[in-house]
Design an enzyme around this catalytic site. Structure first.
Site, PDB file in Angstrom:
ATOM      1  N   ARG A   1       0.167   7.646  -2.655  1.00 43.23           N
ATOM      2  CA  ARG A   1       0.698   8.721  -1.792  1.00 43.23           C
ATOM      3  C   ARG A   1       2.166   9.015  -2.096  1.00 43.23           C
ATOM      4  O   ARG A   1       2.604  10.158  -2.050  1.00 43.23           O
ATOM      5  CB  ARG A   1       0.528   8.331  -0.311  1.00 43.23           C
TER       6      ARG A   1
ATOM      7  N   ASP B   1       0.837  -1.200   0.000  1.00 44.30           N
ATOM      8  CA  ASP B   1       0.000   0.000   0.000  1.00 44.30           C
ATOM      9  C   ASP B   1       0.874   1.253   0.000  1.00 44.30           C
ATOM     10  O   ASP B   1       1.969   1.254   0.574  1.00 44.30           O
ATOM     11  CB  ASP B   1      -0.895  -0.025   1.253  1.00 44.30           C
ATOM     12  N   GLY B   2       0.369   2.304  -0.635  1.00 47.30           N
ATOM     13  CA  GLY B   2       1.046   3.606  -0.560  1.00 47.30           C
ATOM     14  C   GLY B   2       1.649   4.103  -1.863  1.00 47.30           C
ATOM     15  O   GLY B   2       2.311   5.157  -1.860  1.00 47.30           O
TER      16      GLY B   2
ATOM     17  N   THR C   1     -10.581  -6.954  -5.799  1.00 45.38           N
ATOM     18  CA  THR C   1     -11.867  -6.928  -6.531  1.00 45.38           C
ATOM     19  C   THR C   1     -12.436  -5.508  -6.514  1.00 45.38           C
ATOM     20  O   THR C   1     -13.093  -5.085  -7.460  1.00 45.38           O
ATOM     21  CB  THR C   1     -12.885  -7.907  -5.896  1.00 45.38           C
ATOM     22  N   GLU C   2     -12.142  -4.773  -5.431  1.00 46.69           N
ATOM     23  CA  GLU C   2     -12.658  -3.398  -5.299  1.00 46.69           C
ATOM     24  C   GLU C   2     -11.872  -2.399  -6.167  1.00 46.69           C
ATOM     25  O   GLU C   2     -12.386  -1.327  -6.509  1.00 46.69           O
ATOM     26  CB  GLU C   2     -12.598  -2.939  -3.835  1.00 46.69           C
ATOM     27  N   ASN C   3     -10.639  -2.752  -6.512  1.00 46.43           N
ATOM     28  CA  ASN C   3      -9.813  -1.823  -7.310  1.00 46.43           C
ATOM     29  C   ASN C   3     -10.363  -1.572  -8.719  1.00 46.43           C
ATOM     30  O   ASN C   3      -9.999  -0.586  -9.368  1.00 46.43           O
ATOM     31  CB  ASN C   3      -8.361  -2.313  -7.422  1.00 46.43           C
TER      32      ASN C   3
ATOM     33  N   ARG D   1      -5.316  -2.249   8.356  1.00 43.77           N
ATOM     34  CA  ARG D   1      -6.515  -2.932   7.860  1.00 43.77           C
ATOM     35  C   ARG D   1      -6.088  -4.195   7.127  1.00 43.77           C
ATOM     36  O   ARG D   1      -4.971  -4.301   6.652  1.00 43.77           O
ATOM     37  CB  ARG D   1      -7.244  -2.054   6.818  1.00 43.77           C
TER      38      ARG D   1
ATOM     39  N   GLU E   1       1.187 -13.942  11.897  1.00 41.46           N
ATOM     40  CA  GLU E   1       1.736 -12.800  12.631  1.00 41.46           C
ATOM     41  C   GLU E   1       1.637 -11.577  11.718  1.00 41.46           C
ATOM     42  O   GLU E   1       1.739 -11.711  10.492  1.00 41.46           O
ATOM     43  CB  GLU E   1       3.205 -13.054  12.981  1.00 41.46           C
TER      44      GLU E   1
HETATM   45  C1  FPP Z   1      -2.076   0.176  -3.350  1.00 41.75           C
HETATM   46  O1  FPP Z   1      -1.564   1.486  -3.275  1.00 41.75           O
HETATM   47  C2  FPP Z   1      -1.528  -0.493  -4.500  1.00 41.75           C
HETATM   48  C3  FPP Z   1      -2.249  -1.007  -5.535  1.00 41.75           C
HETATM   49  C4  FPP Z   1      -3.706  -0.960  -5.572  1.00 41.75           C
HETATM   50  C5  FPP Z   1      -1.586  -1.616  -6.677  1.00 41.75           C
HETATM   51  C6  FPP Z   1      -0.417  -2.453  -6.386  1.00 41.75           C
HETATM   52  C7  FPP Z   1       0.451  -2.486  -7.547  1.00 41.75           C
HETATM   53  C8  FPP Z   1       1.791  -2.484  -7.528  1.00 41.75           C
HETATM   54  C9  FPP Z   1       2.608  -2.573  -6.328  1.00 41.75           C
HETATM   55  C10 FPP Z   1       2.572  -2.305  -8.758  1.00 41.75           C
HETATM   56  C11 FPP Z   1       2.680  -3.392  -9.702  1.00 41.75           C
HETATM   57  C12 FPP Z   1       2.607  -4.767  -9.207  1.00 41.75           C
HETATM   58  C13 FPP Z   1       3.057  -5.809  -9.911  1.00 41.75           C
HETATM   59  C14 FPP Z   1       2.853  -7.162  -9.425  1.00 41.75           C
HETATM   60  C15 FPP Z   1       3.795  -5.621 -11.171  1.00 41.75           C
HETATM   61  P1  FPP Z   1      -2.518   2.707  -3.493  1.00 41.75           P
HETATM   62  O2  FPP Z   1      -2.549   3.029  -4.932  1.00 41.75           O
HETATM   63  O3  FPP Z   1      -3.869   2.397  -2.896  1.00 41.75           O
HETATM   64  O4  FPP Z   1      -1.791   3.811  -2.699  1.00 41.75           O
HETATM   65  P2  FPP Z   1      -2.463   5.009  -1.870  1.00 41.75           P
HETATM   66  O5  FPP Z   1      -3.239   4.368  -0.744  1.00 41.75           O
HETATM   67  O6  FPP Z   1      -1.291   5.765  -1.374  1.00 41.75           O
HETATM   68  O7  FPP Z   1      -3.318   5.785  -2.806  1.00 41.75           O
END
Ligand code: FPP
Length: 251
Positions: A28, A24-25, A70-72, A199, A212
């Site tokens: 940001r 996550d992140g 699924t929510e993305n 979360r 863990e």
């Molecule tokens: C959450 O951060 C991240 C995602 C929804 C996408 C994850 C994807 C990657 C790490 C890149 C590519 C992965 C692969 C396997 C090639 P966010 O976008 O929700 O961040 P935020 O909470 O800061 O907005």
């Protein structure tokens, strides 16, 4: 003795077998730099590369990454399209590296939601990487949601009951585990979430019953080797009780 465990000061016998990460992140990370969110996802893909290589080096057998929920699908169309493109690029660019390092690719989630092109790429990479005695499994959770996974498992089991293949009394935890997308891997020992959020976000709900947890404020693109090692050392220092008392575990 694994040379990388020595290098990083890790006790090999206390390594987690399966690490699952909520990456996550990215958004940001990009926003702080006034960049487009997709730049953050690209930097996130580099971190995927770094952490996968590290896990293979130190001997972690299963790494499971939450890459798209699924929510993305509800994110702005441009972000969803950009992420799908990134997944494609990642598979094309990393296929040979995965084969070379004996890392098997696995995908969990609603695969039928992806474009035929991406689906073919996924299936080809999975098939290619499972040929040569894999030493590690990299699982990408894509269009993954734990409630959806459990729902499809319940449906499968109900169909078997309706077809008189099994009786309701024979349904046990083992059958449920075997009906999930993760049927062929152990439950995660360690779950890491980056970016200071506390979360679970519909991730591996059944499988993390005794995992863990490790939370860090670091944003995923900044999550480098040293931070992963720190998480694994933290895990190694914990006592896992699985519902027993501390004295029972020590015996
Ligand atoms: C959450 O951060 C991240 C995602 C929804 C996408 C994850 C994807 C990657 C790490 C890149 C590519 C992965 C692969 C396997 C090639 P966010 O976008 O929700 O961040 P935020 O909470 O800061 O907005």
């Amino acid at each position: 003795m694994n040379e990388y465990c020595i290098k990083y000061g890790l006790a090999e016998e206390r390594l987690p077998q399966h690490v699952a990460i909520i990456m996550d992140g990215n958004g940001r990370w990009a926003k702080k730099r006034l960049w487009n969110r997709l730049v953050g996802h690209r930097a996130g893909a580099d971190a995927v590369d770094t952490i996968t290589t590290l896990c293979r080096e130190i001997g972690i057998k299963y790494l499971t990454l939450y890459a798209f929920s699924t929510e993305n699908w509800n994110r702005p169309e441009s972000e969803v399209t950009g992420l799908m493109e990134l997944f494609k690029e990642f598979l094309v660019a990393k296929k040979h590296l995965l084969i070379e390092k004996n890392i098997r690719l696995n995908i969990i989630g609603e695969k039928n939601k992806f474009s035929p092109e991406l689906l073919k790429l996924m299936n080809d990479t999975i098939a290619e990487t499972e040929k040569y005695d894999p030493q590690m499994t990299l699982t990408l959770a894509l269009s993954y949601g734990s409630r959806q996974e459990i729902t499809q498992a319940v449906r499968k089991i109900a169909q078997k009951v309706a077809a008189h293949e099994i009786t309701p009394e024979s349904i046990d935890e083992k059958l449920i585990s075997e009906s999930l997308y993760t049927f062929n891997m152990p439950d995660p020992d360690l779950v890491i979430r980056t970016s200071g959020e506390y979360r679970i976000s519909n991730y591996l709900l059944w499988q993390i019953a005794y995992s863990e947890f490790y939370f860090t404020d670091t944003l995923w693109p900044d999550f480098k080797k040293d931070e992963f090692i720190k998480a694994v050392k933290d895990y190694a220092g914990r006592e896992r009780r699985f519902g027993k008392t501390g004295d029972q575990v020590k015996k």
